[in-house]
Each structure stands twice: as C-alpha cells, then as structure tokens.
Design an enzyme around this catalytic site. Structure first.
Site, PDB file in Angstrom:
ATOM      1  N   GLU A 131      -9.853  -2.245   4.937  1.00  0.00           N
ATOM      2  CA  GLU A 131     -10.495  -1.931   6.209  1.00  0.00           C
ATOM      3  C   GLU A 131     -11.753  -2.782   6.429  1.00  0.00           C
ATOM      4  O   GLU A 131     -12.335  -3.300   5.467  1.00  0.00           O
ATOM      5  CB  GLU A 131     -10.893  -0.444   6.214  1.00  0.00           C
ATOM      6  CG  GLU A 131      -9.704   0.519   6.101  1.00  0.00           C
ATOM      7  CD  GLU A 131      -8.936   0.678   7.408  1.00  0.00           C
ATOM      8  OE1 GLU A 131      -8.652  -0.321   8.092  1.00  0.00           O
ATOM      9  OE2 GLU A 131      -8.573   1.822   7.732  1.00  0.00           O
ATOM     10  N   ASN A 152      -7.805  -3.127  14.024  1.00  0.00           N
ATOM     11  CA  ASN A 152      -9.181  -3.407  13.597  1.00  0.00           C
ATOM     12  C   ASN A 152      -9.259  -4.612  12.655  1.00  0.00           C
ATOM     13  O   ASN A 152     -10.304  -4.880  12.084  1.00  0.00           O
ATOM     14  CB  ASN A 152      -9.782  -2.162  12.913  1.00  0.00           C
ATOM     15  CG  ASN A 152      -9.007  -1.763  11.656  1.00  0.00           C
ATOM     16  OD1 ASN A 152      -8.049  -2.413  11.268  1.00  0.00           O
ATOM     17  ND2 ASN A 152      -9.443  -0.684  11.021  1.00  0.00           N
ATOM     18  N   ASP A 169       0.821  -1.221   0.000  1.00  0.00           N
ATOM     19  CA  ASP A 169       0.000   0.000   0.000  1.00  0.00           C
ATOM     20  C   ASP A 169       0.850   1.265   0.000  1.00  0.00           C
ATOM     21  O   ASP A 169       2.076   1.229   0.201  1.00  0.00           O
ATOM     22  CB  ASP A 169      -0.971   0.000   1.204  1.00  0.00           C
ATOM     23  CG  ASP A 169      -0.336  -0.497   2.493  1.00  0.00           C
ATOM     24  OD1 ASP A 169       0.907  -0.450   2.614  1.00  0.00           O
ATOM     25  OD2 ASP A 169      -1.075  -0.935   3.391  1.00  0.00           O
ATOM     26  N   HIS A 197      -7.439  -5.006   9.837  1.00  0.00           N
ATOM     27  CA  HIS A 197      -7.128  -4.780   8.423  1.00  0.00           C
ATOM     28  C   HIS A 197      -5.837  -5.481   8.023  1.00  0.00           C
ATOM     29  O   HIS A 197      -4.954  -5.695   8.847  1.00  0.00           O
ATOM     30  CB  HIS A 197      -7.118  -3.281   8.059  1.00  0.00           C
ATOM     31  CG  HIS A 197      -5.955  -2.487   8.557  1.00  0.00           C
ATOM     32  ND1 HIS A 197      -6.026  -1.132   8.780  1.00  0.00           N
ATOM     33  CD2 HIS A 197      -4.677  -2.830   8.875  1.00  0.00           C
ATOM     34  CE1 HIS A 197      -4.851  -0.696   9.185  1.00  0.00           C
ATOM     35  NE2 HIS A 197      -4.021  -1.701   9.253  1.00  0.00           N
TER      36      HIS A 197
END
Ligand code: PGA
Length: 233
Positions: free
Chosen positions: A143, A136, A67, A138
């Site tokens: 996400e 979370n 990313d 990811h």
C-alpha cells in the site's frame, strides 16, 4: 519499460495471455508470479482456453501468488487460493504441489513471511510476474506509504483497498483488514514483469509510470525494473 496501449479489455486479456503462454513455451518449468482481482480473470480464461485446445501445458509450471488475506483459509470462497483454483488451477494440468500462496491462517505470520521469501528463492526466483494495480497504486498489497517495504510482510489494508475489495463480500464487516503480501523486493526481483490495467485505472497508470518514483505510488518503482511490460486500455 514498455507500455502497450490497447483498445479494450479483450485485447488486453489476449495480449497478456499470449505473453504468459510464450513464457511457458520458452521454459516449461517457468516460475510464474500470479495475481488475483478482477483484472486477471480474463487472462486466466484465455490461458485455460489455450490449454484446452492443446497449445500449452502447465504440467511443469510452478506458481507463486502475490498475496492472501489474513484469516481466510483456502476453502473460503473469497480467499485467493480459492480464486486461483476457480479461475486457473482447476482448468489446466498444473500440479497442485507446484502452486504456492502465502498461508493467511498461519499461526506465526512473521515466520510465514520469511518462509515465503525463502520459498521464492528456493524456486530460483520468478521468471514472469503478472500484476494488477490498485486504484491507489498498490502492487500486490503493498500500500502507499512513507517507504517501500522490501520483504514479504503483513499489511493493514488501506480504506481505499478495503472499499475496492468489498464488492466480493456480502457484508462490509467481513472484508479482511489485513493481508500477507510479497514485498517490493520480491516483485522487483522477477526477471520479467507484466502489469495489466483496465480503463478505470487510466489515471493511476499515468501517475505510476509517467510521474515520480515514490512510495506514495508503490507501482512507480516498476520504472526501475529492467524488463517490465505494461498493457493498459
Ligand atoms: P482489480 O485489483 O483487478 O480487482 O482492480 C487490482 C489490484 O488491486 O491489484
């Protein structure tokens, strides 16, 4: 899925670096999928150390990162290109033209996403994908949501991720709100996956790998990966 529980981050770094180095020794032009963030820093230091003492060469290795922030070019100290140069590329004998990250300053981001998927394909796919995991759940910047997003895509980062990323920026307003990320298909297509997680990720590791497979915990899809190793402490 193989889950290796280690005593501390030192052992995690050593074990993960040994696996990545073994991959390169087995295939000198391996395609490594690489990750950024705090967790892999120690792994890259061990890989650089192994290069320095002559145990491995990265001369033919190709890399594709997961990313990049939208709006930051590679000279920006918080860009992931900069991070990779700083933590690994400048410390080993890898050829710059063999290292790839999405271009966060591309004028046509949708085209950049399609081109990135095509690039991964043209390299013959990823041999080993290194991953961290967000608080979370990811992976990359995929996400939590209602559905797994398959292709490389432009994501609006969740507040949880923006808060976690803020530690690297001097001002909250400068933390990018969008990023380009390799999608779930790109990650799941890697021949092998190696996910590392420090002690602060214990809860999410339990949820992701011992709970249901759900897009609300994106890493949970790795339960379906045929060759995934999780190293956590
Ligand atoms: P961290 O990030 O290594 O900085 O905790 C991991 C991730 O968000 O994938």
């Amino acid at each position: 899925m193989k889950h290796i529980r280690v005593k501390d981050e030192q052992e995690m770094n050593t074990r993960a670096a040994q696996i990545l180095i073994a991959q390169v020794l087995l295939k000198e032009d391996a395609v490594l999928g690489l990750a950024t963030g705090g967790t892999p820093e120690g792994v890259y230091a061990k890989m650089a150390e192994a290069y320095k003492n002559g145990s491995v060469s990265f001369e033919k290795v190709r890399t594709v990162n997961l990313d990049e922030y939208v709006g930051l070019n590679g000279d920006h100290p918080q860009s992931y290109r900069y991070y990779m140069e700083d933590n690994l590329f400048s410390k080993v004998d890898i050829e710059k033209e063999n290292t790839h990250l999405p271009n966060g300053t591309a004028t046509d981001l949708m085209k950049e996403c399609a081109d990135y998927d095509a690039l991964v394909k043209s390299l013959g796919g990823v041999d080993m994908q290194l991953l961290g995991i967000g608080n979370n759940g990811h992976i990359g910047f995929n996400e939590p949501g209602d559905a797994f997003v398959m292709g490389t895509n432009v994501v609006t980062l969740s507040q949880n991720t923006i808060d976690a990323n803020a530690r690297y920026f001097d001002d909250m307003s400068k933390v990018p709100k969008k990023a380009l990320t390799l999608g779930i298909r790109g990650i799941m297509s890697a021949k092998k996956v190696l996910l590392i997680a420090g002690a602060s990720k214990r809860d999410i590791i339990e949820k992701a790998f011992y709970g249901p497979v759900t897009p609300s915990v994106p890493a949970s899809i790795l339960q379906l990966h045929p060759d995934a190793i999780i190293i956590s402490c």
